[in-house]
Design a protein around this motif. Structure first.
Motif, short mmCIF file in Angstrom:
data_model
loop_
_atom_site.label_atom_id
_atom_site.label_comp_id
_atom_site.label_asym_id
_atom_site.label_seq_id
_atom_site.Cartn_x
_atom_site.Cartn_y
_atom_site.Cartn_z
N SER A 119 0.81 -1.21 0.00
CA SER A 119 0.00 0.00 0.00
C SER A 119 0.85 1.26 0.00
N MET A 120 1.93 1.27 0.78
CA MET A 120 2.69 2.50 1.00
C MET A 120 3.47 2.94 -0.23
N GLU A 121 4.12 2.01 -0.93
CA GLU A 121 5.02 2.40 -2.02
C GLU A 121 4.30 3.23 -3.09
N PRO A 122 3.12 2.83 -3.58
CA PRO A 122 2.47 3.65 -4.60
C PRO A 122 2.03 5.02 -4.08
N PHE A 123 1.81 5.17 -2.77
CA PHE A 123 1.41 6.47 -2.24
C PHE A 123 2.49 7.52 -2.47
N ARG A 124 3.77 7.12 -2.37
CA ARG A 124 4.86 8.07 -2.61
C ARG A 124 4.81 8.57 -4.06
N ALA A 125 4.60 7.66 -5.00
CA ALA A 125 4.51 8.05 -6.40
C ALA A 125 3.20 8.79 -6.69
N PHE A 126 2.16 8.48 -5.93
CA PHE A 126 0.84 9.09 -6.14
C PHE A 126 0.89 10.60 -5.99
N VAL A 127 1.66 11.09 -5.01
CA VAL A 127 1.81 12.54 -4.84
C VAL A 127 2.44 13.15 -6.08
N GLY A 128 3.47 12.50 -6.60
CA GLY A 128 4.10 12.99 -7.82
C GLY A 128 3.16 12.94 -9.01
N ASP A 129 2.33 11.91 -9.08
CA ASP A 129 1.36 11.80 -10.18
C ASP A 129 0.33 12.92 -10.14
N MET A 130 -0.14 13.26 -8.94
CA MET A 130 -1.31 14.12 -8.81
C MET A 130 -1.00 15.60 -8.68
N LEU A 131 0.24 15.97 -8.30
CA LEU A 131 0.54 17.37 -8.00
C LEU A 131 1.56 17.94 -8.97
N PRO A 132 1.46 19.24 -9.29
CA PRO A 132 2.51 19.89 -10.08
C PRO A 132 3.79 19.98 -9.26
N PHE A 213 1.28 16.26 -19.26
CA PHE A 213 1.73 17.04 -18.10
C PHE A 213 3.25 17.03 -18.01
N ALA A 214 3.87 15.88 -18.27
CA ALA A 214 5.32 15.75 -18.13
C ALA A 214 6.05 16.71 -19.06
N ASP A 215 5.46 16.99 -20.23
CA ASP A 215 6.12 17.89 -21.18
C ASP A 215 6.23 19.31 -20.67
N SER A 216 5.34 19.70 -19.73
CA SER A 216 5.35 21.08 -19.26
C SER A 216 5.59 21.21 -17.77
N ASP A 217 5.87 20.10 -17.07
CA ASP A 217 6.04 20.12 -15.62
C ASP A 217 7.41 20.67 -15.26
N LEU A 425 13.79 14.54 -4.35
CA LEU A 425 13.93 13.46 -5.31
C LEU A 425 12.93 13.57 -6.46
N SER A 426 11.69 13.98 -6.16
CA SER A 426 10.63 13.93 -7.18
C SER A 426 10.97 14.76 -8.41
N ALA A 427 11.70 15.87 -8.21
CA ALA A 427 12.07 16.71 -9.35
C ALA A 427 13.20 16.10 -10.18
N ALA A 428 13.90 15.11 -9.61
CA ALA A 428 15.03 14.50 -10.32
C ALA A 428 14.63 13.25 -11.08
N LEU A 429 13.34 12.89 -11.04
CA LEU A 429 12.89 11.62 -11.63
C LEU A 429 11.97 11.86 -12.81
N PRO A 430 12.04 11.04 -13.85
CA PRO A 430 11.06 11.13 -14.95
C PRO A 430 9.68 10.72 -14.47
N ALA A 431 8.66 11.44 -14.93
CA ALA A 431 7.30 11.25 -14.42
C ALA A 431 6.80 9.83 -14.60
N GLU A 432 7.15 9.20 -15.74
CA GLU A 432 6.62 7.86 -16.02
C GLU A 432 7.32 6.77 -15.23
N LYS A 433 8.36 7.14 -14.46
CA LYS A 433 9.07 6.13 -13.67
C LYS A 433 9.11 6.49 -12.18
N LEU A 434 8.14 7.29 -11.75
CA LEU A 434 8.10 7.64 -10.33
C LEU A 434 7.94 6.41 -9.46
#
Length: 493
Positions: A119-132, A213-217, A425-434
């Protein structure tokens, strides 16, 4: 097109499930040593029994991250994993305090930790998915607030049941006190309902939307495919290193848990060989090869933060394992796990853990403005040094109430540990591989826990078997190393 900014309830719904997950972690952290000791485990064997937790996280999180990046269906991308983990964790929480013996308790701990990690691991990526990108520090701070609140309730549950509802806090030999059992039942219900709230109140962006979104984030790393390798250059080194550790255990008569560390090193080398063989056979798109390729292609910022995480979580795991016996011995003057004094001490540890979690809940919302003022790197260094000071203070404090001051400092560190590395970390990672990179980042959380579980029992038994408080001195030193390692991260990261 930029991702829309989330309002208060958007941030709430995105992270509320973490509230329930942390209740489960808090019950585990504050009470598992107590359960093991109630079932007859000696203090020197606690670290070995705790080894299930880091081993599970080491295996589960990268795999879940890898597949959650590639999942899309009627129920979304991350949410199916939230719900599946919550169901399994609920069952494990109900079963844990009813374990009939040490083997059953260890197996249920394994199931509990695996489920919480699912449950926990996807929550970390979920914030990156949902927020600018510019809102992620606030998003992770919000998540930290829920983590702290859940930890307060989970840590206090047995004591509240005893003091407010007069549930028995002592049981006979080989039994878990009713206060702990009912606390786990309540935690199971809270965990499931909180995760279900996030599942039902959020809607994930589709892969096509995320690509736009990734193109303009602003600040988001550019996508880079990591190619699986067919070479095995380093594999023999890992295998040999593992064999050397195994031989050293036998030669120097070290504790048997250290065999697991050697086995893990050799297993990593063998995994590289298996992956290379699959790649050479034209089957390089398998999960193992892709995960190893992403691991080797980590961004430089992630590599530097990985060292910080390694030291940080080594210190935290020492605290979680040894706080209960240290407080029982130094403050409540007993090591008898079946005595009323020991169980009173264990309940007080729940209070202390609630204090640091409560402080983290509040301090989390001071982190965004503090980071804007002095930078995210310096904010995290300050937090880590506060944690080191809190651990060191255990050497001089013998009063139960004054230990709360120690935990205030630990709480400041805890808020930063749960927020700043992920915001950086979130700014250093590609969106599709969060997902996969957040899962791989977890390796540097669970690997130190595995090492501590493997060797700390030997260290305690050999150097200070009758004075466990020196374990906190080690924790303080290791946390200081984490602060020093943070200096290697770019100032404006």
């Amino acid at each position: 097109m930029e991702k829309p900014r989330q309002g208060f309830w958007g941030l709430w719904n995105t992270s509320f499930g973490f509230f329930g997950i942390q209740i489960g972690f808090a019950l585990q952290n504050a009470n598992v040593s107590r359960i093991f000791q109630s079932l007859g485990t000696a203090e020197k064997d606690l670290a070995f029994l705790w080894i299930a937790a880091p081993l599970t996280g080491l295996l589960v999180q990268p795999v879940i991250g890898h597949y959650s990046d590639r999942t899309w269906g009627r129920f979304g991308r991350r949410r199916p994993y939230f719900l599946a983990g919550a169901v399994l964790a609920t069952l494990a929480l109900v079963g844990m305090p009813n374990a009939g013996g040490l083997v059953a308790a260890a197996m249920l701990l394994w199931l509990l930790d695996a489920s919480l990690n699912i449950s926990m691991e996807p929550f970390r990526a979920f914030v990156g998915d949902m927020l600018p990108s510019r809102q992620r520090t606030s998003g992770y701070a919000f998540q930290t607030g829920f983590i702290g609140a859940g930890a307060v309730l989970g840590s206090l549950a047995p004591m509240l049941l005893t003091d407010v509802f007069h549930v028995a806090n002592v049981a006979g030999p080989g039994e878990v006190p009713p206060s702990v059992r009912y606390g786990f039942y309540i935690g199971a219900a809270a965990l499931f309902c909180a995760v279900l709230w996030t599942v039902l109140t959020t809607r994930e962006y589709s892969p096509e939307q995320l690509a736009r979104f990734a193109d303009s984030d602003e600040g988001q790393a550019v996508h880079s495919d990591a190619k699986p390798s067919g070479t095995i250059r380093t594999a023999p080194l890992w295998i040999v290193a593992g064999l050397v550790v195994i031989v050293a255990v036998k030669w120097f008569t070290l504790d048997k848990p250290v065999y697991l560390l050697g086995g893990g090193l050799s297993a990593f080398g063998l995994a590289q060989i298996v992956s290379a063989m699959l790649v050479r056979a034209g089957k390089g798109r398998n999960a193992l090869s892709q995960i190893l390729a992403d691991l080797s292609a980590m961004p430089s910022t992630m590599k530097r933060l990985a060292l910080v995480q390694f030291f940080t979580w080594s210190a935290l795991f020492i605290m979680w394992i040894y706080t209960t016996p240290i407080v029982a011995e130094r403050v409540f003057h007993t090591s008898d796990a079946n005595s009323a004094a020991f169980n009173a001490g264990a309940n007080w540890v729940g209070v202390l853990f609630a204090v640091y979690s409560g402080v983290a809940t509040l301090w989390a919302f001071a982190l965004p403005p503090l980071a804007r003022a002095i930078g995210r790197r310096n904010t995290h260094i300050l937090g880590l040094l506060c944690g080191a000071t809190g651990f060191a203070s255990f050497l001089v404090i013998r009063d139960a109430w004054w230990l709360m001051a120690s935990m205030v400092l630990v709480g400041i560190a805890w808020a930063s540990i749960l927020t700043m590395p992920y915001a950086i970390l979130s700014a250093a990672l590609p969106a599709e591989k969060l997902g996969i990179y957040m899962g791989l980042f977890n390796i540097f959380i669970v690997l130190p826990q595995l090492i501590v579980s493997s060797i700390m029992g030997a260290v305690v038994g050999h150097f200070f078997p009758d004075n466990l408080v020196w374990a906190m001195a080690i924790a303080a030193g290791v946390m200081t190393l984490a602060a020093i390692a943070m200096l290697r991260v770019a100032r404006d990261a």
